[in-house]
Design a protein around this motif. Structure first.
Motif, PDB file in Angstrom:
ATOM      1  N   GLY A  43       0.835  -1.191   0.000  1.00  0.00           N
ATOM      2  CA  GLY A  43       0.000   0.000   0.000  1.00  0.00           C
ATOM      3  C   GLY A  43       0.867   1.237   0.000  1.00  0.00           C
ATOM      4  O   GLY A  43       2.092   1.174   0.136  1.00  0.00           O
ATOM      5  N   THR A  44       0.230   2.397  -0.152  1.00  0.00           N
ATOM      6  CA  THR A  44       0.994   3.638  -0.279  1.00  0.00           C
ATOM      7  C   THR A  44       0.524   4.717   0.683  1.00  0.00           C
ATOM      8  O   THR A  44       0.930   5.866   0.563  1.00  0.00           O
ATOM      9  CB  THR A  44       0.898   4.176  -1.717  1.00  0.00           C
ATOM     10  N   ALA A  45      -0.319   4.358   1.651  1.00  0.00           N
ATOM     11  CA  ALA A  45      -0.897   5.362   2.542  1.00  0.00           C
ATOM     12  C   ALA A  45       0.134   6.072   3.401  1.00  0.00           C
ATOM     13  O   ALA A  45      -0.162   7.092   4.027  1.00  0.00           O
ATOM     14  CB  ALA A  45      -1.961   4.716   3.441  1.00  0.00           C
ATOM     15  N   GLN A  46       1.365   5.562   3.429  1.00  0.00           N
ATOM     16  CA  GLN A  46       2.401   6.211   4.230  1.00  0.00           C
ATOM     17  C   GLN A  46       2.846   7.541   3.646  1.00  0.00           C
ATOM     18  O   GLN A  46       3.489   8.337   4.332  1.00  0.00           O
ATOM     19  CB  GLN A  46       3.613   5.284   4.396  1.00  0.00           C
ATOM     20  N   PHE A  47       2.501   7.811   2.375  1.00  0.00           N
ATOM     21  CA  PHE A  47       2.885   9.073   1.741  1.00  0.00           C
ATOM     22  C   PHE A  47       1.758  10.091   1.945  1.00  0.00           C
ATOM     23  O   PHE A  47       0.714  10.015   1.300  1.00  0.00           O
ATOM     24  CB  PHE A  47       3.156   8.868   0.254  1.00  0.00           C
ATOM     25  N   LYS A  48       1.987  11.035   2.831  1.00  0.00           N
ATOM     26  CA  LYS A  48       1.007  12.085   3.149  1.00  0.00           C
ATOM     27  C   LYS A  48       1.706  13.411   2.902  1.00  0.00           C
ATOM     28  O   LYS A  48       2.475  13.880   3.738  1.00  0.00           O
ATOM     29  CB  LYS A  48       0.553  11.976   4.604  1.00  0.00           C
ATOM     30  N   GLY A  49       1.481  13.979   1.711  1.00  0.00           N
ATOM     31  CA  GLY A  49       2.379  15.051   1.344  1.00  0.00           C
ATOM     32  C   GLY A  49       1.787  16.203   0.571  1.00  0.00           C
ATOM     33  O   GLY A  49       0.594  16.259   0.256  1.00  0.00           O
TER      34      GLY A  49
END
Length: 351
Positions: A43-49
């Motif tokens: 998943g990619t939810a760790q990228f909050k930018g």
């Protein structure tokens, strides 16, 4: 982002031009030091930018100068100013990722020493940094790499400087709309072959066109293990309902949400729109609500355009305070609320 042309596609260059590019690419230096990993994505939810941009929209034929910075600043001053901007992105929005532009003028010339202060300030604060190449202006603003003879040395320098920093991610090109889907995948594969020491899970392969769909690069086995970057904008349609926007976004993602980060999406933030309320007649409200709901639903990372860009109505932050000690203020709290919702926090839209 190219607001005036994002809904169009250009005719690709001739086979001869593409062959010339491929030759230039393949004879460029290759950095080798052992195999790179291709870890599976969960998943990619760790990228909050957010994106931090030049007031000129990053398309430049000289060094890219981010809003609030100057080419006359030393490394130390750039680092100090960038540290405060990055801290404000975290304090005001809860961001942990910033997307930064580069071009050969920024990297291959004297400004690189100072510009590194931005990357270093961000990573020192624990931010993830996505570094992306932007083409130049004028007739060359055509969705093609401007000059392979300067493109590859630029990436040689950036990769050498940051390949051992796990917080830095590399996006070979922003919006490669001049190429066919196949030609763009060929170039992305060449980039991976040229830098085999870069772990594939630290590479963002742009979607084809204006980064407007990831299905073709997702299906290419040569690009396995990379992240995919998607752009999505409300001005691509004069009007669509919430359901139509959600369907449009999902069609562009296909079954590739587990690898995809929307590293550009945005709408007007300085015009007083309320993104926390259902507004049947407003296309921008429909768009932001549909996108942020979908990113949350699919557990996708998202990077808003722009977090900071001077004089851009889409900018979610604006510079305040002394220029040597900048801070940021939020231009639209409801927009910030929707971004937080996309990132897994906050409350749903009021019916």
């Amino acid at each position: 982002m190219q607001k005036s042309r994002a809904g169009t596609r250009r005719t690709p260059r001739t086979r001869a031009a593409l062959a010339a590019f491929a030759l230039a690419a393949l004879v460029g230096p290759t950095l080798t030091a052992g195999p790179a990993s291709a870890a599976p994505h969960t998943g990619t939810a760790q990228f909050k930018g957010v994106n931090w941009a030049d007031p000129r929209d990053n398309f430049a034929d000289d060094p890219i100068v981010l809003s609030g910075l100057s080419t006359s600043d030393s490394y130390a001053l750039t680092y100090a100013r960038a540290s405060r901007v990055i801290a404000a992105f975290r304090a005001n929005l809860g961001a942990n990722t910033v997307r930064l532009p580069i071009n050969p003028y920024t990297v291959n010339g004297p400004y690189w020493k100072a510009y590194r202060g931005v990357l270093d300030a961000a990573t020192d604060q624990g931010f993830k940094v996505i570094v992306s190449y932007w083409e130049g202006t004028g007739d060359r603003k055509d969705g093609f790499i401007d000059d392979p003879a300067t493109f590859w040395p630029m990436w040689d320098t950036v990769v050498t400087a940051y390949r051992h920093n796990s917080r830095v991610f590399f996006e070979p090109m922003n919006e490669p709309h001049g190429y066919t889907d196949t030609a763009w995948a060929d170039i992305a594969a060449t980039w991976l072959d040229t830098y085999p020491t870069v772990p594939r899970d630290r590479v963002f392969v742009s979607g084809a066109g204006y980064n407007d769909h990831v299905t073709s690069v997702c299906a290419d086995p040569r690009l396995k293990g990379t992240y995919l970057s998607l752009h999505h904008y409300g001005f691509w349609k004069s009007y669509a309902t919430y359901d139509q926007w959600a369907a449009d976004l999902k069609e562009r993602i296909g079954d590739c949400a587990g690898r995809t980060v929307a590293d550009e999406f945005g709408a007007p933030m300085t015009t007083g729109l309320d993104y926390n309320t259902r507004t049947p007649d407003d296309n921008s409200v429909h768009f932001i609500q549909a996108d942020t709901d979908t990113f949350r639903e699919l557990r996708m990372g998202s990077v808003y355009w722009p977090g900071l860009r001077t004089d851009d109505t889409y900018s979610l932050q604006k510079l305040i305070g002394d220029a040597t000690r900048p801070w940021l203020a939020t231009t639209n709290q409801s927009g910030a609320d929707r971004l937080a919702w996309a990132w897994g926090r906050g409350k749903p839209v009021t019916p």
